[in-house]
Design an enzyme around this catalytic site. Structure first.
Site, PDB file in Angstrom:
ATOM      1  N   ASN A  39       0.840  -1.215   0.000  1.00 45.49           N
ATOM      2  CA  ASN A  39       0.000   0.000   0.000  1.00 45.49           C
ATOM      3  C   ASN A  39       0.866   1.252   0.000  1.00 45.49           C
ATOM      4  O   ASN A  39       0.557   2.226  -0.697  1.00 45.49           O
ATOM      5  CB  ASN A  39      -0.948  -0.007   1.200  1.00 45.49           C
ATOM      6  CG  ASN A  39      -2.176  -0.851   0.949  1.00 45.49           C
ATOM      7  OD1 ASN A  39      -3.087  -0.441   0.243  1.00 45.49           O
ATOM      8  ND2 ASN A  39      -2.183  -2.072   1.486  1.00 45.49           N
ATOM      9  N   ARG A  51       0.114  -2.387  14.918  1.00 45.36           N
ATOM     10  CA  ARG A  51       0.115  -2.034  16.342  1.00 45.36           C
ATOM     11  C   ARG A  51      -1.191  -1.341  16.664  1.00 45.36           C
ATOM     12  O   ARG A  51      -1.653  -0.497  15.891  1.00 45.36           O
ATOM     13  CB  ARG A  51       1.238  -1.031  16.659  1.00 45.36           C
ATOM     14  CG  ARG A  51       2.619  -1.578  16.600  1.00 45.36           C
ATOM     15  CD  ARG A  51       2.981  -2.337  17.830  1.00 45.36           C
ATOM     16  NE  ARG A  51       2.944  -1.573  19.076  1.00 45.36           N
ATOM     17  CZ  ARG A  51       3.043  -2.126  20.275  1.00 45.36           C
ATOM     18  NH1 ARG A  51       3.170  -3.425  20.399  1.00 45.36           N
ATOM     19  NH2 ARG A  51       3.001  -1.374  21.359  1.00 45.36           N
ATOM     20  N   LEU A  90      -3.007   1.478  18.477  1.00 43.92           N
ATOM     21  CA  LEU A  90      -2.536   2.778  18.973  1.00 43.92           C
ATOM     22  C   LEU A  90      -3.191   3.098  20.317  1.00 43.92           C
ATOM     23  O   LEU A  90      -4.356   2.776  20.552  1.00 43.92           O
ATOM     24  CB  LEU A  90      -2.874   3.866  17.959  1.00 43.92           C
ATOM     25  CG  LEU A  90      -2.133   3.728  16.621  1.00 43.92           C
ATOM     26  CD1 LEU A  90      -2.769   4.606  15.556  1.00 43.92           C
ATOM     27  CD2 LEU A  90      -0.657   4.054  16.791  1.00 43.92           C
ATOM     28  N   HIS A 102      -8.681  -1.396   6.311  1.00 43.12           N
ATOM     29  CA  HIS A 102      -8.909  -2.685   6.959  1.00 43.12           C
ATOM     30  C   HIS A 102      -9.502  -3.647   5.929  1.00 43.12           C
ATOM     31  O   HIS A 102     -10.492  -3.298   5.263  1.00 43.12           O
ATOM     32  CB  HIS A 102      -9.871  -2.521   8.144  1.00 43.12           C
ATOM     33  CG  HIS A 102     -10.132  -3.818   8.834  1.00 43.12           C
ATOM     34  ND1 HIS A 102      -9.183  -4.429   9.639  1.00 43.12           N
ATOM     35  CD2 HIS A 102     -11.204  -4.641   8.824  1.00 43.12           C
ATOM     36  CE1 HIS A 102      -9.684  -5.562  10.102  1.00 43.12           C
ATOM     37  NE2 HIS A 102     -10.902  -5.724   9.622  1.00 43.12           N
ATOM     38  N   LEU A 131     -11.061  -0.205  17.958  1.00 40.94           N
ATOM     39  CA  LEU A 131     -10.282  -0.897  16.927  1.00 40.94           C
ATOM     40  C   LEU A 131     -11.127  -1.134  15.670  1.00 40.94           C
ATOM     41  O   LEU A 131     -12.180  -1.766  15.737  1.00 40.94           O
ATOM     42  CB  LEU A 131      -9.777  -2.237  17.481  1.00 40.94           C
ATOM     43  CG  LEU A 131      -8.928  -3.061  16.510  1.00 40.94           C
ATOM     44  CD1 LEU A 131      -7.603  -2.377  16.228  1.00 40.94           C
ATOM     45  CD2 LEU A 131      -8.713  -4.469  17.040  1.00 40.94           C
TER      46      LEU A 131
HETATM   47  C1  GRF Z   1      -3.315  -4.583   3.975  1.00 39.04           C
HETATM   48  O1  GRF Z   1      -3.953  -5.647   3.367  1.00 39.04           O
HETATM   49  C2  GRF Z   1      -4.248  -3.830   4.879  1.00 39.04           C
HETATM   50  O2  GRF Z   1      -5.579  -4.122   4.653  1.00 39.04           O
HETATM   51  C3  GRF Z   1      -3.880  -4.288   6.245  1.00 39.04           C
HETATM   52  O3  GRF Z   1      -2.535  -4.623   6.191  1.00 39.04           O
HETATM   53  C4  GRF Z   1      -2.179  -4.996   4.876  1.00 39.04           C
HETATM   54  C5  GRF Z   1      -0.893  -4.292   4.539  1.00 39.04           C
HETATM   55  O4  GRF Z   1      -0.276  -4.785   3.409  1.00 39.04           O
HETATM   56  N1  GRF Z   1      -4.202  -3.238   7.187  1.00 39.04           N
HETATM   57  P1  GRF Z   1       0.986  -4.029   2.775  1.00 39.04           P
HETATM   58  O5  GRF Z   1       2.092  -4.008   3.834  1.00 39.04           O
HETATM   59  O6  GRF Z   1       0.548  -2.654   2.398  1.00 39.04           O
HETATM   60  O7  GRF Z   1       1.382  -4.877   1.609  1.00 39.04           O
END
Ligand code: GRF
Length: 215
Positions: free
Chosen positions: A16, A93, A95, A111, A146
């Site tokens: 991401n 983590r 927060l 999420h 959360l």
């Molecule tokens: C994602 O799938 C997101 O939904 C979750 O953690 C994952 C992170 O993946 N919160 P990346 O490290 O961005 O590949």
């Protein structure tokens, strides 16, 4: 247009994060990524940041006695770049209330579920086990609950017969790489604002998140 000073927090691979880096390079999002922070020193996302010329630093939570003292150390690093927006991109983590209040209305998370379904872990398997027809990922503001903060944008897909948790993970990550930069841009440009528990889109209350279908 002026770009919002942004810090991105990661713990892992950072796909991401890479989507944000690429979107900034294309001029698609009004973000100025000033810092990438990881609580895991070996996180591959740190290398992605360095390759893009973005300052990157790691600090392990293992060096701290409790959650808030770690969060205070993180905040000190973040405040050095005066972030207007904090993007959690696979930051594994929880927060502390102190941190969430300090940056209230300025922290975004993604999420991998159609919230409010399946907060927490193992979302893909839980959706399969429940016999769901739809699954997806949701961008939301972070509150003390959360995965429970006000939702902005969700991407949906249809669960196919042959899908397992791994295939859903692949398909959903591809969706995340589209919706997360888009939602962050809405916040950065002021189209979306978080006002306490409520989200406004173009000055109208957003009761349900915007939903985009990818199937
Ligand atoms: C994602 O799938 C997101 O939904 C979750 O953690 C994952 C992170 O993946 N919160 P990346 O490290 O961005 O590949």
């Amino acid at each position: 247009m002026r770009a919002a000073r942004t810090a991105i927090l990661i713990s892992g691979s950072g796909t991401n994060l890479q989507a944000f880096i690429d979107a900034v390079a294309r001029g698609d999002v009004a973000l100025d990524i000033r810092l990438v922070f990881s609580n895991v020193e070996s996180a591959y996302g740190l290398q992605r940041a360095q390759q893009a010329g973005i300052p990157a630093l790691a600090l392990s939570h293992g060096h701290f006695d409790d959650r808030e003292s770690f969060d205070r150390a993180v905040a000190a690093k973040l405040d050095a770049v005066d972030p207007e927006l904090i993007i959690l991109a696979g930051f594994m983590r929880i927060l502390s209330p102190w941190f969430v209040r300090r940056y209230a209305g300025r922290i975004l998370n993604i999420h991998p579920a159609l919230l409010p379904l399946y907060p927490g872990l193992n979302t893909h398997q839980r959706a399969i086990d429940a016999g769901d027809h739809w699954h997806g990922s949701t961008v939301h503001f972070v509150t003390e609950e959360l995965d429970g903060g006000p939702r902005v944008l969700a991407g949906r897909l249809r669960i196919e017969n042959g899908d397992d948790a791994a295939s859903l993970n692949r398909r959903i990550q591809a969706i995340e790489h589209r919706i997360y930069p888009k939602a962050a841009d809405w916040v950065a440009t002021g189209r979306v604002r978080c006002n306490g528990g409520a989200v406004l889109l173009d000055d109208q209350p957003l009761i349900q998140p915007v939903v985009e279908d990818f199937d």
